[in-house]
Structures are given as C-alpha cells and as structure tokens.
Design a protein around this motif. Structure first.
Motif, mmCIF file in Angstrom:
data_model
loop_
_atom_site.group_PDB
_atom_site.id
_atom_site.type_symbol
_atom_site.label_atom_id
_atom_site.label_comp_id
_atom_site.label_asym_id
_atom_site.label_seq_id
_atom_site.Cartn_x
_atom_site.Cartn_y
_atom_site.Cartn_z
ATOM 1 N N GLU A 43 0.910 -1.278 -0.214
ATOM 2 C CA GLU A 43 0.016 0.011 -0.044
ATOM 3 C C GLU A 43 0.859 1.236 -0.061
ATOM 4 O O GLU A 43 0.515 2.374 -0.788
ATOM 5 C CB GLU A 43 -0.896 -0.134 1.293
ATOM 6 N N LEU A 44 2.110 1.282 0.740
ATOM 7 C CA LEU A 44 2.643 2.538 0.834
ATOM 8 C C LEU A 44 3.362 2.695 -0.415
ATOM 9 O O LEU A 44 3.719 3.727 -1.069
ATOM 10 C CB LEU A 44 3.946 2.251 1.944
ATOM 11 N N ARG A 45 3.933 1.562 -1.138
ATOM 12 C CA ARG A 45 4.566 1.579 -2.284
ATOM 13 C C ARG A 45 3.562 2.128 -3.379
ATOM 14 O O ARG A 45 4.069 2.953 -4.107
ATOM 15 C CB ARG A 45 5.125 0.231 -2.937
ATOM 16 N N GLU A 46 2.482 1.699 -3.512
ATOM 17 C CA GLU A 46 1.594 2.150 -4.449
ATOM 18 C C GLU A 46 1.151 3.469 -4.180
ATOM 19 O O GLU A 46 0.972 4.362 -5.196
ATOM 20 C CB GLU A 46 0.257 1.096 -4.563
ATOM 21 N N LYS A 47 0.877 4.121 -3.214
ATOM 22 C CA LYS A 47 0.280 5.085 -2.673
ATOM 23 C C LYS A 47 1.102 6.217 -2.802
ATOM 24 O O LYS A 47 1.021 7.374 -3.315
ATOM 25 C CB LYS A 47 -0.388 5.090 -1.390
ATOM 26 N N TYR A 48 2.437 5.983 -2.253
ATOM 27 C CA TYR A 48 3.395 7.168 -2.151
ATOM 28 C C TYR A 48 4.570 7.027 -2.936
ATOM 29 O O TYR A 48 5.612 7.479 -2.765
ATOM 30 C CB TYR A 48 3.997 7.183 -0.680
ATOM 31 N N HIS A 49 4.644 5.956 -3.919
ATOM 32 C CA HIS A 49 5.671 5.470 -4.855
ATOM 33 C C HIS A 49 6.999 5.401 -4.092
ATOM 34 O O HIS A 49 8.004 5.997 -4.324
ATOM 35 C CB HIS A 49 5.629 6.795 -6.054
ATOM 36 N N LEU A 50 7.005 4.874 -3.056
ATOM 37 C CA LEU A 50 8.346 4.387 -2.559
ATOM 38 C C LEU A 50 8.917 3.412 -2.866
ATOM 39 O O LEU A 50 8.386 2.435 -3.396
ATOM 40 C CB LEU A 50 7.971 4.278 -0.921
ATOM 41 N N VAL A 51 10.371 3.588 -2.772
ATOM 42 C CA VAL A 51 11.229 2.298 -3.178
ATOM 43 C C VAL A 51 12.276 2.074 -1.916
ATOM 44 O O VAL A 51 12.650 3.171 -1.133
ATOM 45 C CB VAL A 51 11.999 2.864 -4.409
ATOM 46 N N LYS A 52 12.805 1.251 -2.099
ATOM 47 C CA LYS A 52 13.823 0.510 -0.944
ATOM 48 C C LYS A 52 15.292 1.174 -1.232
ATOM 49 O O LYS A 52 15.221 1.428 -2.636
ATOM 50 C CB LYS A 52 13.918 -0.853 -0.834
ATOM 51 N N VAL A 54 11.953 3.338 -12.313
ATOM 52 C CA VAL A 54 12.044 3.730 -13.715
ATOM 53 C C VAL A 54 10.432 4.479 -13.976
ATOM 54 O O VAL A 54 9.362 4.052 -13.704
ATOM 55 C CB VAL A 54 12.000 2.444 -14.804
ATOM 56 N N ILE A 55 10.826 5.614 -14.793
ATOM 57 C CA ILE A 55 9.368 6.424 -14.965
ATOM 58 C C ILE A 55 9.308 6.198 -16.610
ATOM 59 O O ILE A 55 10.121 6.546 -17.288
ATOM 60 C CB ILE A 55 9.447 7.966 -14.520
ATOM 61 N N ILE A 56 8.127 5.735 -16.887
ATOM 62 C CA ILE A 56 7.720 5.644 -18.139
ATOM 63 C C ILE A 56 6.894 6.640 -18.448
ATOM 64 O O ILE A 56 5.687 6.957 -18.058
ATOM 65 C CB ILE A 56 7.190 4.316 -18.509
ATOM 66 N N GLY A 57 6.955 7.419 -19.494
ATOM 67 C CA GLY A 57 6.316 8.630 -19.939
ATOM 68 C C GLY A 57 5.696 8.146 -21.205
ATOM 69 O O GLY A 57 5.757 7.161 -21.987
ATOM 70 N N THR A 58 4.920 9.320 -21.474
ATOM 71 C CA THR A 58 4.206 9.046 -22.991
ATOM 72 C C THR A 58 5.038 9.366 -23.899
ATOM 73 O O THR A 58 5.785 10.397 -23.866
ATOM 74 C CB THR A 58 2.910 10.110 -23.009
#
Length: 124
Positions: A81-90, A96-100
């Motif tokens: 939930e933390l990873r999904e909601k706040y975009h946290l990583v260890k 990796v950010i995938i843009g349009t």
C-alpha cells in the motif's frame, strides 16, 4: 283479494330487488378490497426480493472489504500500500518512470500539384 296479492307481489319484488342490489354492491366492494390486497401483497413480495438481493450484494462487498482489511494488516500488505500510494522504493532499488511518447511531427503541407497527382494515382 286480487288487489292485495298484487300489492304483496310488487312489495316482494321491490324487497328482492333491493336485497339483490345490496348484495351486488357488497360483492363488488369486497372483491375490490381483495384485489387491492392482492396487489399490495405482490408489491411487498417484490420489495422483499429486491431487499434480499441488495443484502446479498452488500454481504459480498463486506466479505471483500474484510479480506482486504486483513491483508492490509499484514506487513506485506502495508508495504504494498505504501509503495503504491506514495511511490516509495527501498534504498537498493531503482525506479523507472515511463512517460508518454513524443507526438509525431505533422507532415509538411503538400502543394496543389502534389495533391492533384495523389488524386490521379489513387484512381489506379
């Protein structure tokens, strides 16, 4: 005697007519009441069935929410939930950010002659 018997017969016929009329009125009133009660009964049954369906739907939603709550109470559920909601990583992970993709450039405008030849060639 004949006059008295005619009066009695006419009196009896009026009495009979009134009795029949009263009985018919009572019959129609009672039958109307019975039919209206039947309509109300069928309406109540329909409402009860609808309420039962809604209750079953709410019970299934309740079960899903209870299951999700139990999962979120575990350490794995909290981490997800933390990873999904706040975009946290260890610390040792990368992100990796995938843009349009960039839009394609618009084609250059074609001259009248090129459009004419395109039209001619499209016929063949």
């Amino acid at each position: 005697m004949n006059l008295e018997s005619t009066q009695k017969e006419s009196y009896l016929s009026w009495k009979s007519f009134i009795k029949i009329f009263v009985l018919l009125v009572l019959f129609f009133v009672l039958s109307n009441s019975v039919f209206s009660l039947g309509k109300k009964y069928l309406g109540l049954r329909k409402s009860i069935n609808t309420a039962k369906q809604q209750q079953a739907l709410l019970d299934s939603k309740k079960g899903k929410l209870e299951e999700e709550t139990r999962f979120l109470q575990t350490p794995l559920g909290q981490e997800m939930e933390l990873r999904e909601k706040y975009h946290l990583v260890k610390p040792d992970e990368g992100m990796v950010i995938i843009g349009t993709p960039a839009p394609e450039p618009a084609p250059a405008p074609r001259s009248k002659i090129q459009r004419f030849w395109d039209m001619v060639c499209s016929w063949f």
